[in-house]
Write a protein that holds these residues in place. Sequence first.
Motif, PDB file in Angstrom:
ATOM      1  N   LEU A  47       0.867  -1.178   0.000  1.00 52.23           N
ATOM      2  CA  LEU A  47       0.000   0.000   0.000  1.00 52.23           C
ATOM      3  C   LEU A  47       0.901   1.224   0.000  1.00 52.23           C
ATOM      4  N   VAL A  48       0.564   2.194  -0.849  1.00 49.76           N
ATOM      5  CA  VAL A  48       1.408   3.386  -0.969  1.00 49.76           C
ATOM      6  C   VAL A  48       0.545   4.641  -0.864  1.00 49.76           C
ATOM      7  N   ARG A  49       1.048   5.600  -0.101  1.00 48.01           N
ATOM      8  CA  ARG A  49       0.399   6.913  -0.006  1.00 48.01           C
ATOM      9  C   ARG A  49       1.415   7.976  -0.404  1.00 48.01           C
ATOM     10  N   TRP A  50       1.022   8.759  -1.391  1.00 46.03           N
ATOM     11  CA  TRP A  50       1.844   9.872  -1.862  1.00 46.03           C
ATOM     12  C   TRP A  50       1.269  11.153  -1.268  1.00 46.03           C
ATOM     13  N   ASN A  51       2.109  11.949  -0.620  1.00 43.73           N
ATOM     14  CA  ASN A  51       1.685  13.189   0.005  1.00 43.73           C
ATOM     15  C   ASN A  51       1.957  14.388  -0.902  1.00 43.73           C
ATOM     16  N   LYS A  52       1.405  15.518  -0.526  1.00 45.92           N
ATOM     17  CA  LYS A  52       1.623  16.774  -1.248  1.00 45.92           C
ATOM     18  C   LYS A  52       3.125  17.004  -1.445  1.00 45.92           C
ATOM     19  N   ASN A  53       3.472  17.497  -2.628  1.00 44.34           N
ATOM     20  CA  ASN A  53       4.839  17.827  -3.039  1.00 44.34           C
ATOM     21  C   ASN A  53       5.709  16.613  -3.350  1.00 44.34           C
ATOM     22  N   GLU A  54       5.149  15.411  -3.322  1.00 45.87           N
ATOM     23  CA  GLU A  54       5.934  14.230  -3.681  1.00 45.87           C
ATOM     24  C   GLU A  54       5.749  13.914  -5.157  1.00 45.87           C
ATOM     25  N   SER A  55       6.778  13.315  -5.744  1.00 46.22           N
ATOM     26  CA  SER A  55       6.764  12.920  -7.145  1.00 46.22           C
ATOM     27  C   SER A  55       7.769  11.799  -7.327  1.00 46.22           C
ATOM     28  N   MET A  56       7.813  11.257  -8.529  1.00 47.19           N
ATOM     29  CA  MET A  56       8.825  10.255  -8.862  1.00 47.19           C
ATOM     30  C   MET A  56       9.285  10.515 -10.284  1.00 47.19           C
ATOM     31  N   PRO A  57      10.596  10.565 -10.498  1.00 42.93           N
ATOM     32  CA  PRO A  57      11.093  10.818 -11.845  1.00 42.93           C
ATOM     33  C   PRO A  57      10.867   9.632 -12.774  1.00 42.93           C
ATOM     34  N   LEU A  58      11.054   9.890 -14.035  1.00 41.89           N
ATOM     35  CA  LEU A  58      10.951   8.852 -15.055  1.00 41.89           C
ATOM     36  C   LEU A  58      11.914   7.711 -14.722  1.00 41.89           C
ATOM     37  N   HIS A  59      11.406   6.490 -14.773  1.00 43.89           N
ATOM     38  CA  HIS A  59      12.211   5.303 -14.480  1.00 43.89           C
ATOM     39  C   HIS A  59      11.563   4.077 -15.107  1.00 43.89           C
ATOM     40  N   ARG A 113      -2.494  10.718  -2.625  1.00 49.24           N
ATOM     41  CA  ARG A 113      -2.720   9.742  -3.703  1.00 49.24           C
ATOM     42  C   ARG A 113      -2.401   8.357  -3.149  1.00 49.24           C
ATOM     43  N   TYR A 114      -3.395   7.462  -3.184  1.00 42.50           N
ATOM     44  CA  TYR A 114      -3.235   6.112  -2.663  1.00 42.50           C
ATOM     45  C   TYR A 114      -3.230   5.109  -3.816  1.00 42.50           C
ATOM     46  N   THR A 115      -2.214   4.247  -3.825  1.00 47.13           N
ATOM     47  CA  THR A 115      -2.107   3.241  -4.880  1.00 47.13           C
ATOM     48  C   THR A 115      -1.639   1.904  -4.311  1.00 47.13           C
ATOM     49  N   ILE A 116      -1.820   0.888  -5.126  1.00 43.86           N
ATOM     50  CA  ILE A 116      -1.231  -0.425  -4.858  1.00 43.86           C
ATOM     51  C   ILE A 116      -0.385  -0.764  -6.082  1.00 43.86           C
ATOM     52  N   PRO A 117       0.931  -0.620  -5.985  1.00 44.38           N
ATOM     53  CA  PRO A 117       1.783  -1.064  -7.086  1.00 44.38           C
ATOM     54  C   PRO A 117       2.092  -2.551  -6.920  1.00 44.38           C
ATOM     55  N   SER A 118       2.243  -3.236  -8.024  1.00 38.97           N
ATOM     56  CA  SER A 118       2.641  -4.645  -7.965  1.00 38.97           C
ATOM     57  C   SER A 118       3.376  -4.993  -9.253  1.00 38.97           C
ATOM     58  N   TRP A 119       4.162  -6.072  -9.176  1.00 36.88           N
ATOM     59  CA  TRP A 119       5.032  -6.450 -10.281  1.00 36.88           C
ATOM     60  C   TRP A 119       4.945  -7.949 -10.512  1.00 36.88           C
ATOM     61  N   TYR A 120       5.198  -8.358 -11.755  1.00 36.84           N
ATOM     62  CA  TYR A 120       4.967  -9.738 -12.162  1.00 36.84           C
ATOM     63  C   TYR A 120       6.102 -10.216 -13.066  1.00 36.84           C
ATOM     64  N   ALA A 138       2.030  -3.117 -12.534  1.00 37.52           N
ATOM     65  CA  ALA A 138       0.619  -2.742 -12.388  1.00 37.52           C
ATOM     66  C   ALA A 138       0.504  -1.681 -11.304  1.00 37.52           C
ATOM     67  N   LEU A 139      -0.362  -0.725 -11.545  1.00 41.12           N
ATOM     68  CA  LEU A 139      -0.686   0.295 -10.555  1.00 41.12           C
ATOM     69  C   LEU A 139      -2.201   0.333 -10.408  1.00 41.12           C
ATOM     70  N   SER A 140      -2.651   0.131  -9.194  1.00 40.47           N
ATOM     71  CA  SER A 140      -4.079   0.179  -8.901  1.00 40.47           C
ATOM     72  C   SER A 140      -4.345   1.421  -8.054  1.00 40.47           C
ATOM     73  N   TYR A 141      -5.335   2.184  -8.466  1.00 43.17           N
ATOM     74  CA  TYR A 141      -5.624   3.473  -7.847  1.00 43.17           C
ATOM     75  C   TYR A 141      -6.811   3.351  -6.899  1.00 43.17           C
ATOM     76  N   LEU A 142      -6.585   3.782  -5.655  1.00 41.36           N
ATOM     77  CA  LEU A 142      -7.624   3.691  -4.637  1.00 41.36           C
ATOM     78  C   LEU A 142      -8.463   4.957  -4.549  1.00 41.36           C
ATOM     79  N   ASN A 143      -7.917   6.073  -5.028  1.00 39.01           N
ATOM     80  CA  ASN A 143      -8.657   7.337  -4.972  1.00 39.01           C
ATOM     81  C   ASN A 143      -8.241   8.211  -6.148  1.00 39.01           C
ATOM     82  N   ASP A 144      -9.009   9.284  -6.355  1.00 37.08           N
ATOM     83  CA  ASP A 144      -8.650  10.273  -7.375  1.00 37.08           C
ATOM     84  C   ASP A 144      -8.969  11.692  -6.894  1.00 37.08           C
TER      85      ASP A 144
END
Length: 167
Positions: A81-93, A157-164, A108-114
């Motif tokens: 479970l991931v929560r992104w707060n105000k002013n957070e970002s992630m560069p291209l990767h 921003r709340y997400t569930i990232p996962s990898w396969y 995969a990225l699953s979005y819990l809110n918008d």
Amino acid sequence: MKYVLENFIQKQDALIFIKYFNKNQHLCDDNREHHKHRNIHYCDIPDLQIKELLKYYENKLIYFIDHYFIVKTRAFNEPRLVRWNKNESMPLHCDQNYDLKDTMDYSALSYLNDNYEGGELFFEDGQVLKMKALNSIIFPSSSPYGHGVKTIKKGKRYTIPSWYKIK
């Protein structure tokens, strides 16, 4: 190819995940400093209901990845479970990074809110997506599917990232 899976997560489950994160942010941890405050890893979750729900969506994603990409996959690692707060970002990767032993094949990225501003998902091909709550996106983990997160301007921003990985 990238595929958006609409209404992938049930609304009541998204609310359960968000509520759980907010009550248990003390469980956040990561071996990467910039993720330490925003990731609650599966292995650190004592609540069996939350673990079962995460596994349910992980397995559901395997079905769609296998179907759309015509492969057979397994989870690369546990979801979180991931929560992104105000002013957070992630560069291209790219998620697939052999130098870091990240040898996953699909992301995969699953979005819990918008209900936040900013935080759009962007790709190296120039595509920018403001994902809707309850939707998921699946895509290959390698180039040319590099991606990042634009700065969160307001809200969380709340997400569930996962990898396969291909079996």
